[in-house]
Design a protein around this motif. Structure first.
Motif, mmCIF file in Angstrom:
data_model
loop_
_atom_site.group_PDB
_atom_site.id
_atom_site.type_symbol
_atom_site.label_atom_id
_atom_site.label_comp_id
_atom_site.label_asym_id
_atom_site.label_seq_id
_atom_site.Cartn_x
_atom_site.Cartn_y
_atom_site.Cartn_z
ATOM 1 N N ILE A 393 -33.680 -111.339 139.121
ATOM 2 C CA ILE A 393 -34.734 -110.338 139.155
ATOM 3 C C ILE A 393 -34.927 -109.880 140.590
ATOM 4 C CG2 ILE A 393 -36.619 -111.981 139.496
ATOM 5 C CD1 ILE A 393 -38.295 -110.316 137.570
ATOM 6 N N GLY A 394 -35.364 -108.651 140.767
ATOM 7 C CA GLY A 394 -35.592 -108.118 142.102
ATOM 8 C C GLY A 394 -36.138 -106.708 142.025
ATOM 9 N N THR A 395 -36.258 -106.077 143.188
ATOM 10 C CA THR A 395 -36.722 -104.694 143.217
ATOM 11 C C THR A 395 -35.566 -103.708 143.070
ATOM 12 O OG1 THR A 395 -36.603 -104.720 145.632
ATOM 13 C CG2 THR A 395 -38.726 -105.237 144.620
ATOM 14 N N TYR A 396 -34.358 -104.213 143.024
ATOM 15 C CA TYR A 396 -33.188 -103.355 142.829
ATOM 16 C C TYR A 396 -32.333 -103.941 141.719
ATOM 17 C CZ TYR A 396 -28.880 -100.776 143.717
ATOM 18 O OH TYR A 396 -27.761 -99.967 143.587
ATOM 19 N N ALA A 397 -31.931 -103.094 140.763
ATOM 20 C CA ALA A 397 -31.123 -103.570 139.643
ATOM 21 C C ALA A 397 -30.159 -102.476 139.209
ATOM 22 C CB ALA A 397 -32.015 -103.996 138.476
ATOM 23 N N GLN A 398 -29.036 -102.902 138.675
ATOM 24 C CA GLN A 398 -28.017 -101.998 138.141
ATOM 25 C C GLN A 398 -27.686 -102.412 136.715
ATOM 26 O OE1 GLN A 398 -24.941 -102.615 141.133
ATOM 27 N NE2 GLN A 398 -25.294 -100.547 141.924
ATOM 28 N N ALA A 399 -27.312 -101.442 135.902
ATOM 29 C CA ALA A 399 -26.927 -101.729 134.519
ATOM 30 C C ALA A 399 -26.035 -100.602 134.009
ATOM 31 C CB ALA A 399 -28.152 -101.892 133.633
ATOM 32 N N THR A 400 -25.234 -100.906 133.010
ATOM 33 C CA THR A 400 -24.358 -99.916 132.374
ATOM 34 C C THR A 400 -24.516 -99.995 130.865
ATOM 35 O OG1 THR A 400 -22.482 -101.435 132.233
ATOM 36 C CG2 THR A 400 -22.689 -100.120 134.248
ATOM 37 N N HIS A 401 -24.156 -98.902 130.205
ATOM 38 C CA HIS A 401 -24.157 -98.881 128.747
ATOM 39 C C HIS A 401 -23.025 -97.971 128.279
ATOM 40 C CE1 HIS A 401 -25.511 -98.834 124.608
ATOM 41 N NE2 HIS A 401 -25.438 -97.510 124.618
ATOM 42 N N THR A 402 -22.233 -98.503 127.362
ATOM 43 C CA THR A 402 -21.107 -97.747 126.802
ATOM 44 C C THR A 402 -21.342 -97.550 125.308
ATOM 45 O OG1 THR A 402 -19.612 -98.710 128.441
ATOM 46 C CG2 THR A 402 -18.612 -97.672 126.510
ATOM 47 N N SER A 403 -21.192 -96.323 124.845
ATOM 48 C CA SER A 403 -21.404 -96.032 123.422
ATOM 49 C C SER A 403 -20.221 -96.537 122.609
ATOM 50 C CB SER A 403 -21.582 -94.531 123.213
ATOM 51 O OG SER A 403 -20.409 -93.830 123.604
ATOM 52 N N THR A 404 -20.508 -97.065 121.415
ATOM 53 C CA THR A 404 -19.463 -97.527 120.501
ATOM 54 C C THR A 404 -19.051 -96.439 119.506
ATOM 55 O OG1 THR A 404 -21.158 -98.441 119.046
ATOM 56 C CG2 THR A 404 -20.212 -99.913 120.718
ATOM 57 N N GLU A 405 -19.890 -95.420 119.390
ATOM 58 C CA GLU A 405 -19.592 -94.286 118.527
ATOM 59 C C GLU A 405 -20.300 -93.061 119.095
ATOM 60 O OE1 GLU A 405 -23.130 -95.009 115.233
ATOM 61 O OE2 GLU A 405 -21.092 -95.651 114.772
ATOM 62 N N PRO A 406 -19.887 -91.886 118.763
ATOM 63 C CA PRO A 406 -20.507 -90.674 119.326
ATOM 64 C C PRO A 406 -22.006 -90.632 119.066
ATOM 65 C CG PRO A 406 -18.464 -90.124 118.222
ATOM 66 C CD PRO A 406 -18.746 -91.559 117.882
ATOM 67 N N GLY A 407 -22.748 -90.235 120.110
ATOM 68 C CA GLY A 407 -24.195 -90.144 119.978
ATOM 69 C C GLY A 407 -24.778 -89.232 121.032
ATOM 70 N N ASN A 408 -26.040 -88.888 120.851
ATOM 71 C CA ASN A 408 -26.726 -88.010 121.800
ATOM 72 C C ASN A 408 -27.552 -88.783 122.822
ATOM 73 O OD1 ASN A 408 -26.494 -86.429 119.061
ATOM 74 N ND2 ASN A 408 -26.763 -84.850 120.645
#
Length: 483
Positions: A393-408
């Protein structure tokens, strides 16, 4: 030639005799160096001192002659170094004579010393120092080399108390024997405490009042000794090791263990090389904070061993290169807040290690209510190591998300990763989008819905359903709810 051969033969026989004697356990003749050293000891010491350079026997010179050299031996005043008779009055007289000389007739170099001569003295009442901080003293009083222990008739109080301006306490063993505290400094300035062992204090080991510029180094604090018998029992822990009520003081290379409370400081003090272990052997375990610090506190290179640290007013605070370990080895930042506004500024917490195999809280904030507005300025909590990165935990964080199927819609949740559970639209957010759908006509835009204080999710919305990957970073070092 014959005489030379006979001399060599005699020396060889003598050496063989010495070797044989040593093998048989017979005493060997002392070498010249050993013999000289023993003669030196016999002339200077009547009994060896644990401090190595002082004597236990009564002084051959009078107290007046010793005072002329700036050194006052408590033995000249009738103190008992064996700790059988009460020596409070004798030692107090030596302290008062030294203070008079320091005030009225400065010794050579402007310094005087009261020597305990390596003895261990029983005292029935506190010893008083009377060098107030608002008076300029051209010199220093050193109180050194010996031990003090409270008598069973010792009144509830301290072993040493009073005003300690320009006082140097060195190489002391202070045993309060659960009859109170060890040192109570009403005032102090340019005071130095070096190599002092504080033990068996039922109130406060070192109570620091008004003043500033106190240096404390290479000291040990124990309400109970770890090696004491029956340590598996639950002792009645009541003592606080260090209580700091003034600013501009420095503490380094300090060990605090086996006590109810470790360190309480009002702020504007520096701590370096602190080993805080109040829960030694797990027989004083408590979920309370063992280190409570106010604003403008510096903690560097320290080891919080099973002890929690609470920052009551996180402002101008630096905590770096330290290790937080054990079931209560966390760091808690409590906001200085009112009902309408909570604020925190100029805080740096970097390059620390948080280790706890039980999944206990490492870094957290207190004082946040659902209606509390935040004002955070220059709060940098990052680059710390956690044994379980899922709890980082901290004041700076990174994250990613990859779609498994087409979406908006692409959602990235920062719950549990950010120090402040505030809406991320009030902080700095940066994102990038990687399109995985070939020949798609895409125009992304950034959207974060307002769903209350504890919603820390980032939404990326596309114009048409696509496959993609979103990269998001959030920086809370400067964010606010205040308009």
């Amino acid at each position: 030639m014959a005489w030379a051969l006979l001399s060599i033969l005699a020396v060889s026989v003598a050496l063989c005799g010495t070797v044989i004697g040593n093998v048989r356990g017979l005493p060997r003749a002392d070498s010249y160096r050993e013999k000289s050293f023993r003669e030196f000891q016999a002339t200077r010491y009547s009994k060896p001192s644990p401090f190595g350079r002082m004597r236990w026997s009564s002084a051959t010179s009078s107290a007046t002659a010793a005072a002329s050299k700036g050194t006052f031996s408590v033995l000249d005043y009738g103190a008992d170094p064996a700790g059988i008779k009460d020596s409070a009055k004798s030692i107090q007289n030596a302290i008062e004579d030294a203070q008079k000389q320091l005030w009225n007739e400065p010794a050579v170099g402007g310094n005087v010393a009261v020597s305990l001569e390596g003895g261990s003295y029983l005292i029935s009442k506190p010893l008083n120092f009377s060098l107030p901080w608002n008076h300029v003293v051209a010199g220093r009083l050193t109180f050194r080399d010996g031990g003090l222990m409270a008598g069973w008739n010792h009144s509830e109080g301290y072993l040493l108390q009073g005003d300690f301006t320009t006082v140097y306490l060195e190489s002391l063993n202070l045993d309060a024997r659960h009859r109170g505290g060890c040192i109570d400094m009403h005032t102090h300035e340019q005071t130095f405490i070096h190599n002092v062992f504080f033990s068996h204090f039922s109130s406060v080991g070192l109570n620091i009042g008004d003043g500033h510029e106190l240096l404390v180094d290479e000291c040990n604090f124990e309400e109970y000794a770890f090696s004491e018998d029956q340590r598996e029992l639950q002792y009645p822990f009541t003592g606080t090791a260090i209580l700091v009520g003034s600013p501009d003081n420095q503490f380094w290379n300090i060990i605090v263990k086996c006590c109810k409370q470790g360190i309480i400081t009002r702020g504007q003090n520096i701590f370096s090389g602190i080993h805080l272990w109040p829960n030694c052997a797990n027989f004083s375990i408590s979920d309370s904070y063992s280190f409570i610090a106010g604003p403008e506190t510096r903690i560097w290179g320290s080891y919080m061993d099973g002890s929690g640290v609470l920052l009551t007013q996180p402002a101008n605070v630096h905590i770096t290169d330290s290790w937080f370990y054990g079931p209560y080895g966390g760091l808690t930042l409590q906001l200085n807040n009112t009902k309408e506004l909570g604020w925190m500024h100029d805080v740096i917490i970097r390059h620390n290690t948080f280790h706890c195999h039980l999944g206990c809280p490492r870094l957290r904030t207190l004082g946040l209510e659902a209606t509390t507005k935040m004002a955070v300025h220059d709060v940098i909590v990052r680059d710390n190591h956690f044994d379980n990165q899922s709890l980082a935990i901290g004041t700076y964080a990174q994250a990613t998300h990859t779609s498994t199927e087409p979406g908006n819609e692409f959602s990235v949740d920062f719950t549990g990763k950010l120090l402040f559970p505030v809406p991320v639209q009030n902080c700095h957010v940066q994102y990038s989008f990687q399109l995985l759908t070939v020949n798609a006509d895409i125009g992304t835009h950034f959207m974060i819905p307002s769903k209350g204080l504890y919603d820390v999710r980032v939404f990326i919305v596309a114009k048409e359903p696509v496959n993609g990957r979103v990269f998001v970073s959030v920086d809370q070092s400067n964010c606010t709810d205040v308009e």
